[in-house]
Design an enzyme around this catalytic site. Structure first.
Site, mmCIF file in Angstrom:
data_model
loop_
_atom_site.group_PDB
_atom_site.id
_atom_site.type_symbol
_atom_site.label_atom_id
_atom_site.label_comp_id
_atom_site.label_asym_id
_atom_site.label_seq_id
_atom_site.Cartn_x
_atom_site.Cartn_y
_atom_site.Cartn_z
ATOM 1 N N GLY A 224 81.458 88.035 36.852
ATOM 2 C CA GLY A 224 80.404 87.386 35.938
ATOM 3 C C GLY A 224 81.178 86.139 35.529
ATOM 4 N N HIS A 443 75.397 103.937 4.914
ATOM 5 C CA HIS A 443 76.204 104.347 5.678
ATOM 6 C C HIS A 443 76.041 102.296 6.418
ATOM 7 C CE1 HIS A 443 78.636 105.426 9.153
ATOM 8 N NE2 HIS A 443 78.539 103.743 9.447
ATOM 9 N N GLU A 444 75.233 101.625 6.247
ATOM 10 C CA GLU A 444 75.096 99.804 6.965
ATOM 11 C C GLU A 444 75.686 98.930 5.987
ATOM 12 O OE1 GLU A 444 75.836 100.275 9.813
ATOM 13 O OE2 GLU A 444 74.794 101.442 10.531
#
Length: 641
Positions: A224, A443-444
């Site tokens: 790419g 958690h986040e």
């Protein structure tokens, strides 16, 4: 590291650059087959309509015998002792033609004809279409196989036996040219290639002082990055014919075809000199010889050997330049890379922030942009993105705008497009229980909160509990500037952030869930590389353990353990020491700031997504201090559950 690195070559040229024609029926190439089919059809129509038409009256042999005895048969012709034709008088006394088949061997027939004074003669049945009928199935099969063979070779009157012909596609002046100005960024790579262009335009400038232009240029870079585009730009700048062929086009199932195609390709180049021969993905045919079990594939090696001979036989005065592209230069045969073949290797690297901005401007010029769109911000928001990634980003943003029936693409569309490319499409229809949603929020929040208490960590960009891809939520950060190396402190902070979700679940629920699996794996891998590769442990600067090489290279089949069992124990001890220290630091920070952890989690339940500014306002942190530039609403590194 960014996820923007798994796309193909950037499509920065809007036009069709002489690619292969779409498959379809070509009247000119198949006119012989059509003519043959029509001829057969006409022959059969003629046979069935006219072969049996005659003025002869077919009569039984018994009637013929009676008429012969009565003396009514005037003349006769015996054909192959099986058929009698002739003339006889009918009841009205007029002459009429007759035909009858002899059902048995009549040995007295000739005597009876002589006795009755009949004029007769013998003969053979003429060859007719009916004689072809037994051979018709074989003929039809032959025509079918011949027609399919021509189709497999691409049609055309001269391609029936063209296995060894090159499949190179030629780009000429009649097609839209790509110039260096159309290739954003890659300043160093374009500078290297300008010498090739100058040689093709003015070879005397080099030859008069005894200089020799490189016979081959190898473009090396990640997928790419624009290797094929650069090769087309060289052809456009030089204004010479450009032959394009993929490395996989050389090798077929038939032995010797690849070598023949190499010869034909270079013959075309000599006839069209000055020109450029471009071989894309050359690693398909140029891999190290003698690799793998059994010494490798003979046909591929024959093709490579022919390629080596052809390249070494070229002289600069012939005006033929070979350009090849690959993202696996490490697997190429050493003989292919030596001076005299590929003299020069040009690294086509990932674009930096300024180059990304230039690439985005090229692609964004094709879509209407709202005033809110800031290309510079988008460029800094996509570290590690290739040209193909950026082209895809603009296209996805335009698709988001079209779904919302907008007349222009807004910054919000680019945000959604970037999040989709990084983490996948948002799964807003996925239904969670309140308990699952709250657990994901904690958690986040554990990941996100740690960013504000670690000095070497990248700034938090966004935290979200909207499921994307296979992740239930995400918290990701963005480096303030393009970074090409990291310190020991950065890696330890990354490990601490990775443990954020694990510790948050442990603090709130007293146990952890399966959502921490990827975080633990990521932390362990970083710690192992710190010890074994980067010398970031008490073992010191020593490289331990060789990476596993692919089997097709004919090298290491399994990971080579080049250290003793005692050293292995020391490695395990150092890895565990790093992980234990980082885990303890994570517990210390989140325990001390549990009130902020809970506040952030509760706000995520309500709003689902918070950016850096919103988190700072909620938790009472001061405004972000920008070390580099005014970044806003951007993201890269991520921790998912």
């Amino acid at each position: 590291m960014s996820n923007f690195n798994n796309q193909k070559e950037p499509g920065e040229n809007p036009g069709n650059q002489g690619g292969p024609k779409q498959p379809g029926f070509n009247f000119r190439n198949n006119r012989f087959a059509i003519f043959l089919s029509l001829s057969l059809l006409i022959m059969f129509v003629f046979f069935f309509n006219f072969n049996n038409t005659s003025d002869s009256q077919v009569v039984p042999y018994s009637l013929f015998a009676v008429e012969l005895d009565l003396g009514n048969v005037l003349d006769a012709k015996i054909i192959d002792s099986t058929v009698v034709t002739g003339t006889f008088k009918n009841k009205t006394g007029e002459s009429a033609r007759f035909s009858t088949a002899i059902p048995y061997l009549d040995v007295k027939l000739i005597d009876r004809l002589i006795e009755k004074g009949v004029v007769f003669e013998g003969g053979q049945r003429p060859f007719g279409l009916i004689d072809l009928l037994p051979h018709l199935p074989l003929l039809v099969i032959f025509i079918f196989l011949w027609f399919m063979f021509r189709q497999a070779q691409g049609g055309g009157g001269n391609k029936a036996f063209s296995f060894g012909k090159s499949k190179a596609k030629r780009y000429t002046d009649s097609q839209k040219k790509i110039m260096f100005a159309d290739v954003a960024g890659q300043r160093e790579a374009k500078y290297e290639l300008e010498e090739v262009v100058e040689f093709l335009k003015n070879p005397g400038r080099f030859t008069k002082i005894g200089a020799k232009i490189p016979k081959g240029v190898l473009l090396v870079g990640l997928p790419g990055t624009g290797k094929t585009l650069l090769a087309k730009a060289v052809a456009g700048e030089a204004g010479v014919p450009f032959f394009h062929m993929s490395g996989s086009d050389f090798v077929e199932m038939f032995v010797g075809v690849g070598a023949s195609r190499v010869r034909d390709l270079f013959d075309q180049g000599r006839k069209s000199a000055p020109c450029i021969l471009f071989i894309d993905e050359i690693d398909a045919v140029g891999r190290t010889r003698g690799a793998g079990y059994g010494g490798g594939h003979d046909e591929r090696e024959q093709t490579l050997n022919q390629l080596l001979v052809e390249m070494d036989g070229f002289e600069g005065k012939e005006g033929v330049i070979i350009i090849a592209a690959t993202n696996r230069a490490d697997v190429l045969d050493p003989a292919l890379l030596r001076p005299g073949r590929f003299d020069r290797q040009v690294v086509v690297d990932m674009p930096d922030s300024g180059e990304r901005e230039a690439i985005l401007k090229i692609h964004a010029a094709k879509v209407p942009l709202a005033p809110s769109v800031k290309i510079a911000v988008l460029a800094r928001a996509t570290p590690g993105a290739s040209g193909a990634d950026l082209a895809n980003l603009v296209n996805e943003a335009a698709l988001f705008a079209a779904r919302k029936n907008r007349d222009s693409v807004e910054m919000e569309d680019f945000e959604e497009a970037r999040d989709k490319l990084l983490m996948g499409m948002a799964r807003k229809s996925k239904i969670f229980t309140k308990e699952e949603k709250l657990a994901t929020a904690y958690h986040e929040s554990g990941h996100a909160l740690l960013h504000y208490y670690l000095k070497d960590a990248d700034p938090l960009h966004k935290v979200s509990i909207v499921p994307r891809g296979r992740a239930l939520g995400v918290a990701f950060s963005l480096p303030e500037k393009d970074t090409y190396s990291h310190t020991e402190g950065w890696f330890k902070d990354r490990i601490i952030i990775s443990f954020g979700g694990y510790v948050a679940e442990e603090l709130i629920y007293g146990e952890t869930s399966t959502g921490t699996g990827q975080d633990i794996k990521s932390a362990t891998e970083m710690a192992r590389r710190m010890v074994c590769e980067w010398g970031m442990s008490k073992l010191g600067p020593i490289s331990l353990g060789q990476e596993e090489a692919p089997i097709f290279l004919g090298k290491e089949i399994a990971r080579h353990k080049d250290y003793s069992e005692q050293t292995a124990q020391q490695i395990d001890h150092e890895i565990k020491a790093i992980l234990d220290k980082c885990l303890a630091d994570t517990r210390k920070i989140l325990t001390e700031h549990r009130d902020q952890l809970e506040a952030l989690a509760k706000e995520l339940i309500v709003r689902e997504t918070l950016n850096d500014a919103e988190v700072r306002t909620l938790l009472g942190f001061g405004p972000a201090v920008k070390k580099g530039s005014d970044l806003e609403d951007t993201g890269d590194s991520q921790e998912t559950s």
